[in-house]
Design a protein around this motif. Structure first.
Motif, PDB file in Angstrom:
ATOM      1  N   ALA A 120      -3.924   5.583   7.071  1.00  0.00           N
ATOM      2  CA  ALA A 120      -2.533   5.633   6.605  1.00  0.00           C
ATOM      3  C   ALA A 120      -2.007   4.252   6.253  1.00  0.00           C
ATOM      4  O   ALA A 120      -1.128   4.112   5.403  1.00  0.00           O
ATOM      5  N   GLY A 121      -2.560   3.224   6.881  1.00  0.00           N
ATOM      6  CA  GLY A 121      -2.097   1.865   6.606  1.00  0.00           C
ATOM      7  C   GLY A 121      -2.947   1.140   5.585  1.00  0.00           C
ATOM      8  O   GLY A 121      -2.720  -0.024   5.301  1.00  0.00           O
ATOM      9  N   SER A 122      -3.958   1.816   5.016  1.00  0.00           N
ATOM     10  CA  SER A 122      -4.839   1.148   4.058  1.00  0.00           C
ATOM     11  C   SER A 122      -4.202   1.127   2.681  1.00  0.00           C
ATOM     12  O   SER A 122      -3.162   1.716   2.444  1.00  0.00           O
ATOM     13  N   GLY A 123      -4.853   0.452   1.782  1.00  0.00           N
ATOM     14  CA  GLY A 123      -4.322   0.339   0.425  1.00  0.00           C
ATOM     15  C   GLY A 123      -4.692  -1.011  -0.125  1.00  0.00           C
ATOM     16  O   GLY A 123      -5.542  -1.709   0.398  1.00  0.00           O
ATOM     17  N   HIS A 124      -4.044  -1.386  -1.185  1.00  0.00           N
ATOM     18  CA  HIS A 124      -4.365  -2.641  -1.830  1.00  0.00           C
ATOM     19  C   HIS A 124      -3.367  -3.710  -1.437  1.00  0.00           C
ATOM     20  O   HIS A 124      -2.186  -3.600  -1.733  1.00  0.00           O
ATOM     21  N   GLU A 125      -3.846  -4.753  -0.763  1.00  0.00           N
ATOM     22  CA  GLU A 125      -2.980  -5.849  -0.391  1.00  0.00           C
ATOM     23  C   GLU A 125      -2.597  -6.618  -1.656  1.00  0.00           C
ATOM     24  O   GLU A 125      -3.344  -6.678  -2.613  1.00  0.00           O
ATOM     25  N   GLY A 126      -1.426  -7.212  -1.618  1.00  0.00           N
ATOM     26  CA  GLY A 126      -1.026  -8.058  -2.738  1.00  0.00           C
ATOM     27  C   GLY A 126      -0.091  -7.363  -3.702  1.00  0.00           C
ATOM     28  O   GLY A 126       0.559  -8.006  -4.507  1.00  0.00           O
ATOM     29  N   HIS A 127      -0.011  -6.072  -3.671  1.00  0.00           N
ATOM     30  CA  HIS A 127       0.986  -5.402  -4.496  1.00  0.00           C
ATOM     31  C   HIS A 127       1.403  -4.093  -3.846  1.00  0.00           C
ATOM     32  O   HIS A 127       0.641  -3.485  -3.134  1.00  0.00           O
ATOM     33  N   ARG A 128       2.597  -3.698  -4.131  1.00  0.00           N
ATOM     34  CA  ARG A 128       3.163  -2.511  -3.506  1.00  0.00           C
ATOM     35  C   ARG A 128       2.858  -1.287  -4.367  1.00  0.00           C
ATOM     36  O   ARG A 128       2.959  -1.340  -5.583  1.00  0.00           O
ATOM     37  N   MET A 129       2.494  -0.209  -3.731  1.00  0.00           N
ATOM     38  CA  MET A 129       2.195   1.013  -4.467  1.00  0.00           C
ATOM     39  C   MET A 129       3.475   1.620  -5.017  1.00  0.00           C
ATOM     40  O   MET A 129       4.517   1.579  -4.350  1.00  0.00           O
TER      41      MET A 129
END
Length: 205
Positions: A120-129
């Motif tokens: 749930a906390g994963s994703g791409h660092e550096g930009h907001r989805m």
């Protein structure tokens, strides 16, 4: 005569020992060959289990959509404890019912691509989805109740859904995996319909 018989006996014993050693050597080689065969077969099975019909756009879409869905489910779970609006409670239940199984599908797809299962906390660092609420927005929603909560939840979920639709459209334009693209189409269809419903509900409040 005794010497001759002794020599014959010793020769026969030596020949038997050689035959026994040869047999043991054959068994060892055979077993070793079988072990290598099993290892190769296992490796081949592991390799064939990973899909190759995907590209970076498919992986990005799935990795971003999982935490995006997770936040929507969290927002949906807030509703029963913050409002008595039956229409909003029913809508939140539908959001959770649709998106929780899609999270399982996303996880399974990524694993079939040989990628780690998302969190749930994963994703791409550096930009907001697109459409993701900030921690401050989530805290503000948690603190609201009644009509104020209804309005905030609807406005935030409309923005959240719009972000998911944008990501799904990018997947359809750039992805290649048929399962990821089918998920993208399902997201667009379901969430566009829910946005229309939520806009109507905002007009009634």
């Amino acid at each position: 005569m005794f010497i001759t018989r002794t020599r014959i006996t010793l020769a026969a014993f030596a020949a038997g020992a050689l035959l026994f050693a040869a047999a043991c050597g054959d068994d060892s080689d055979s077993t070793s060959g079988m072990d290598h065969g099993t290892t190769s077969s296992t490796a081949a099975t592991a390799t064939s289990a990973t899909r190759t019909d995907f590209d970076d756009a498919d992986v990005t879409f799935l990795q971003m959509m999982y935490p995006h869905h997770a936040q929507a489910v969290d927002m949906a779970k807030m509703v029963p404890g913050h409002t008595q609006n039956p229409q909003l409670i029913a809508l939140a239940a539908e959001v959770e019912k649709a998106q929780a199984p899609e999270m399982e599908q996303i996880s399974a797809l990524l694993q079939s691509f040989g990628k780690p299962a998302p969190t749930a906390g994963s994703g791409h660092e550096g930009h907001r989805m697109p459409g993701m609420m900030s921690a401050e927005q989530m805290l503000a929603l948690e603190a609201a109740s009644g009509a104020e909560f209804d309005r905030m939840w609807l406005e935030m979920m409309i923005e959240h859904h719009a972000g998911a639709i944008d990501m799904a459209k990018t997947e359809l334009a750039e992805g290649v995996n048929p399962d990821a693209q089918a998920l993208a189409r399902a997201v667009i269809a379901a969430q566009e319909a829910e946005i229309a419903t939520m806009r109507t509900m905002l007009g009634q409040s």
